[in-house]
Structures are given as C-alpha cells and as structure tokens.
Motif scaffolding. Sequence first.
Motif, PDB file in Angstrom:
ATOM      1  N   TYR A 162       0.541  -1.023  -0.086  1.00 22.90           N
ATOM      2  CA  TYR A 162       0.169   0.150  -0.526  1.00 22.90           C
ATOM      3  C   TYR A 162       0.590   1.452   0.207  1.00 22.90           C
ATOM      4  O   TYR A 162       1.804   1.793   0.995  1.00 22.90           O
ATOM      5  CB  TYR A 162      -0.875   0.063   1.556  1.00 22.90           C
ATOM      6  N   LEU A 163       0.265   1.857  -0.995  1.00 23.68           N
ATOM      7  CA  LEU A 163       1.589   3.875  -0.703  1.00 23.68           C
ATOM      8  C   LEU A 163       0.318   4.437  -0.290  1.00 23.68           C
ATOM      9  O   LEU A 163       0.603   5.409   0.599  1.00 23.68           O
ATOM     10  CB  LEU A 163       1.734   3.702  -2.725  1.00 23.68           C
ATOM     11  N   ALA A 164      -0.841   4.219  -1.505  1.00 27.76           N
ATOM     12  CA  ALA A 164      -1.857   5.649  -0.406  1.00 27.76           C
ATOM     13  C   ALA A 164      -3.622   4.921  -0.372  1.00 27.76           C
ATOM     14  O   ALA A 164      -3.510   3.798  -1.182  1.00 27.76           O
ATOM     15  CB  ALA A 164      -1.827   6.863  -1.890  1.00 27.76           C
ATOM     16  N   TRP A 165      -4.610   5.798   0.685  1.00 27.93           N
ATOM     17  CA  TRP A 165      -5.326   5.090   0.492  1.00 27.93           C
ATOM     18  C   TRP A 165      -6.790   5.994   0.953  1.00 27.93           C
ATOM     19  O   TRP A 165      -6.079   7.026   1.522  1.00 27.93           O
ATOM     20  CB  TRP A 165      -5.820   3.568   0.820  1.00 27.93           C
ATOM     21  N   ASN A 166      -7.712   5.790   0.327  1.00 30.92           N
ATOM     22  CA  ASN A 166      -8.450   7.262   1.302  1.00 30.92           C
ATOM     23  C   ASN A 166      -9.353   7.068   2.417  1.00 30.92           C
ATOM     24  O   ASN A 166      -9.255   5.501   2.322  1.00 30.92           O
ATOM     25  CB  ASN A 166      -9.638   7.377  -0.165  1.00 30.92           C
ATOM     26  N   THR A 167     -10.428   7.743   2.530  1.00 33.74           N
ATOM     27  CA  THR A 167     -11.304   6.627   3.866  1.00 33.74           C
ATOM     28  C   THR A 167     -12.134   5.931   3.639  1.00 33.74           C
ATOM     29  O   THR A 167     -12.457   4.687   3.736  1.00 33.74           O
ATOM     30  CB  THR A 167     -12.032   8.358   4.390  1.00 33.74           C
ATOM     31  N   PRO A 168     -13.207   5.688   2.295  1.00 38.29           N
ATOM     32  CA  PRO A 168     -14.275   5.078   2.303  1.00 38.29           C
ATOM     33  C   PRO A 168     -13.550   3.398   1.901  1.00 38.29           C
ATOM     34  O   PRO A 168     -13.792   2.718   2.287  1.00 38.29           O
ATOM     35  CB  PRO A 168     -14.706   4.999   0.150  1.00 38.29           C
ATOM     36  N   TYR A 169     -11.762   3.696   1.190  1.00 41.50           N
ATOM     37  CA  TYR A 169     -11.434   2.354   0.982  1.00 41.50           C
ATOM     38  C   TYR A 169     -11.305   1.459   2.519  1.00 41.50           C
ATOM     39  O   TYR A 169     -11.157   0.661   2.467  1.00 41.50           O
ATOM     40  CB  TYR A 169      -9.630   2.311   0.152  1.00 41.50           C
ATOM     41  N   ALA A 170     -10.939   1.946   3.982  1.00 43.61           N
ATOM     42  CA  ALA A 170     -10.421   2.348   4.907  1.00 43.61           C
ATOM     43  C   ALA A 170     -12.192   1.881   5.360  1.00 43.61           C
ATOM     44  O   ALA A 170     -11.642   0.834   6.289  1.00 43.61           O
ATOM     45  CB  ALA A 170      -9.719   3.236   5.898  1.00 43.61           C
ATOM     46  N   LEU A 171     -13.350   2.406   5.471  1.00 41.73           N
ATOM     47  CA  LEU A 171     -14.242   1.952   5.957  1.00 41.73           C
ATOM     48  C   LEU A 171     -15.242   0.784   5.154  1.00 41.73           C
ATOM     49  O   LEU A 171     -15.491   0.005   6.062  1.00 41.73           O
ATOM     50  CB  LEU A 171     -15.718   2.587   6.157  1.00 41.73           C
ATOM     51  N   LEU A 172     -14.974   1.156   4.147  1.00 43.08           N
ATOM     52  CA  LEU A 172     -15.812  -0.453   3.770  1.00 43.08           C
ATOM     53  C   LEU A 172     -14.632  -1.477   3.105  1.00 43.08           C
ATOM     54  O   LEU A 172     -15.208  -2.662   3.861  1.00 43.08           O
ATOM     55  CB  LEU A 172     -15.611  -0.223   1.697  1.00 43.08           C
ATOM     56  N   ARG A 173     -13.563  -1.349   2.806  1.00 40.03           N
ATOM     57  CA  ARG A 173     -12.936  -2.519   2.791  1.00 40.03           C
ATOM     58  C   ARG A 173     -11.785  -3.038   3.801  1.00 40.03           C
ATOM     59  O   ARG A 173     -12.232  -4.022   4.372  1.00 40.03           O
ATOM     60  CB  ARG A 173     -12.019  -2.600   1.266  1.00 40.03           C
ATOM     61  N   HIS A 174     -10.826  -2.026   4.205  1.00 40.95           N
ATOM     62  CA  HIS A 174     -10.004  -2.297   5.220  1.00 40.95           C
ATOM     63  C   HIS A 174      -8.986  -1.272   5.296  1.00 40.95           C
ATOM     64  O   HIS A 174      -8.894  -0.272   4.748  1.00 40.95           O
ATOM     65  CB  HIS A 174      -8.978  -3.882   4.917  1.00 40.95           C
ATOM     66  N   ASP A 175      -8.402  -1.311   6.710  1.00 40.67           N
ATOM     67  CA  ASP A 175      -7.773  -0.609   7.003  1.00 40.67           C
ATOM     68  C   ASP A 175      -6.118  -0.503   6.851  1.00 40.67           C
ATOM     69  O   ASP A 175      -5.794  -1.447   8.112  1.00 40.67           O
ATOM     70  CB  ASP A 175      -7.944   0.609   8.728  1.00 40.67           C
ATOM     71  N   PRO A 176      -5.459  -0.158   6.014  1.00 37.96           N
ATOM     72  CA  PRO A 176      -3.721  -0.617   6.042  1.00 37.96           C
ATOM     73  C   PRO A 176      -3.501  -0.300   7.484  1.00 37.96           C
ATOM     74  O   PRO A 176      -2.084  -0.761   7.554  1.00 37.96           O
ATOM     75  CB  PRO A 176      -3.528  -0.104   4.993  1.00 37.96           C
ATOM     76  N   LEU A 177      -3.289   0.913   8.172  1.00 41.27           N
ATOM     77  CA  LEU A 177      -2.550   1.042   9.119  1.00 41.27           C
ATOM     78  C   LEU A 177      -2.903   0.032  10.279  1.00 41.27           C
ATOM     79  O   LEU A 177      -2.475  -0.066  11.474  1.00 41.27           O
ATOM     80  CB  LEU A 177      -2.993   2.430   9.215  1.00 41.27           C
TER      81      LEU A 177
END
Length: 349
Positions: A162-177
């Motif tokens: 992962y290099l970058a992602w947005n809030t929808p990705y973190a909420l819908l799929r997975h939070d890389p953090l």
Amino acid sequence: MKDHGRHDNERASGGPGTRAASHASGRRARASDRRAELGAFLRARRARLRPADVGLPEGEPALRRTPGLRREEIAELSGVGVTWYTYLEQGRDISASAQVIDALARALLLDPDEHRHLRDLAGLAPPDTPSGEGERPRDRLRRLVDAAAPNAASVYDARFDYLAWNTPYALLRHDPLTLPPGRRNLLWMMFTDAGNRARMVHWEPAARAVISQFRAAMGRRPGDPAFTALVAELSEVSPEFREWWADYPVRRFRPATVTIDHPEIGRLDLEVFQLRPAEHPDLLLVLQVPAGEDGRRRVSSLLDGRRDFGGAPKDSAPKGSAPKGGAPKGGAPKGGLPARRPGNRPHPG
C-alpha cells in the motif's frame, strides 16, 4: 504418408503448422527490431557525450573522427568488454543482464526516463526507484485517492504494498494502518486478515485472482528479493497461499465485481477498476465503485455519518478537501488516512 499429407495440407491451407511458424517468425522479427532500436539508442546517447562530461581529458578534437565518446571509452567506464558492447550497439542477438544495462546507464549519464527506456529495450523490468525519490509522489497520490471519494481508492507499488488509500477504502474494505509496519501489503491483508475474509462474500475467487496477478507481476521482476521474501513469509502463515502458489497461477486483471457484507450498510457490490498513472507506470491505482445508485447513496451516507459523529477532528482538516464524498478534513497520517478518535470502533476489512 498420412502425416506428410496432413502437414502438406496445413502448409497449403494456412493451418496450425503455418500459423505457429508465422507467430515464431513474428516474434523473431520483433526481437530483432528491439535489438536494433537498443543499438540506435546507445549510439545516440554515446554521441552526445564529451570526454569532459565523464572526467576524461578532451585531447585534440581533430583526433576524434566521430562526435561523442568512443565505444572503447564507454566499455571501460561501464566495466564491460569492448567486443560485447560493440555487438550490443550493432543489434546482435546477445543477452544483457540488469547489472550490465544499469552500468551502461551510469556510464552514459542517462536520466531516469532514459534509464527506464534502456531497460525496456533490453527486455528488463523498470529500474528501482532510488530511496527518497519514491516519497515525493506520495502527497500527489493521496490527493488523487481522496478525490476519488465516495469510491474506494488505493494505490500499490510493484510488490502490491500500500502506498496511499482514501477513507472510503478504509471504511468499506480494510484500514491498512491496522496491519503491522512492513506488512501493509494487499496479499498480506487478503490472506491473513480474518476480518477482511469474513466481510467478503466470495473470498476465494478474489484471493485467487490477486495471487494470479501477483505471479504475473513477479515474473516481470525475476530474482527480486523483496518478492521472494514476501512469498516465503506468506507460505509459512497461509495454507491457502502455499497451496495455490504451488499451482503457479498466472492471470492478468479481468473486470470484476467484489461483494462485501458491511456491518453498517449491508451487502454492497463494488465494481473494480485498475489504472496505472502515466508518470509512474509501475504503480497500480485500484478503484472500487459502488454498483448502482442505491450503493452510492449508502456509501455516501456512511461517509456523512463518519464526518458528523466519528470522523477526524475538525481542527486537522487538509486544504482543498471536498465537503462531501471526500476524505474527512484532517491532516492525513502516513498512509493517507485521517486520524481516528479514541471512541471510534475499528472496522475489519
């Protein structure tokens, strides 16, 4: 006699034997054209250099019958044999390792674009990005994925980190953090994160598709120790990865729809798109677009609720954030995500 007749008929009618021969001939012609282009590129870059550019004495200009450096000088500067370098410039059918091509790039003082082009002509993977240079596009990538909201967006490097992602990705799929440092990788998430696996309605075909695409990516970087280490680690912790990897699956991206069961907005279909930024063709931008107006409405509702009741603190807003559908206003920590409030519930997947 029957076999002879069959082959004669194939040759006469343009059958399988003829087509195979035609394909082989075409491949040889393309390889020959690429070697010729490689030789032309080397000659052009050698001709533009002066001895002083590479720390050699100028000498008498009259003694140099052609512009630029001599072949012998480039060979000496790069540490390769004169005969071998001459054959390479002549477009002969010889192999060139990554180490030799990179040495020639340094000797010819190629810039990053020229270095990449030289590797392309030699049939090699793009050069690795020098440390420090890879950090410069991160802010630009974060702005790109934030602008994609309410669609889930993420950017990966050649190894699917992962290099970058947005809030929808973190909420819908997975939070890389939520992944440990050094494990923020799409394959690691797909094969080791139980929350993501439970959320995906059809986990196995999606996981098989990811591993097949990773196989193809690894084939473009043979011998890369980063790829090899990731495969070894995943093989230890995931029985599915170990079994499927041994089957040697290879498949490039096909249009697909991922279905998830989200704990707050229910079942959701996400249409998957893959794009590559022209400025960084070794990076991969993945968009996951809610299918249908109802899906888009529910995702927007989820994002609005997060901004109103559980999003980032208001005093950490980045400039230029979209008021709706974009990332919550807030300075993004590493990874491109807004800070969470202590009371926020973590979201697997």
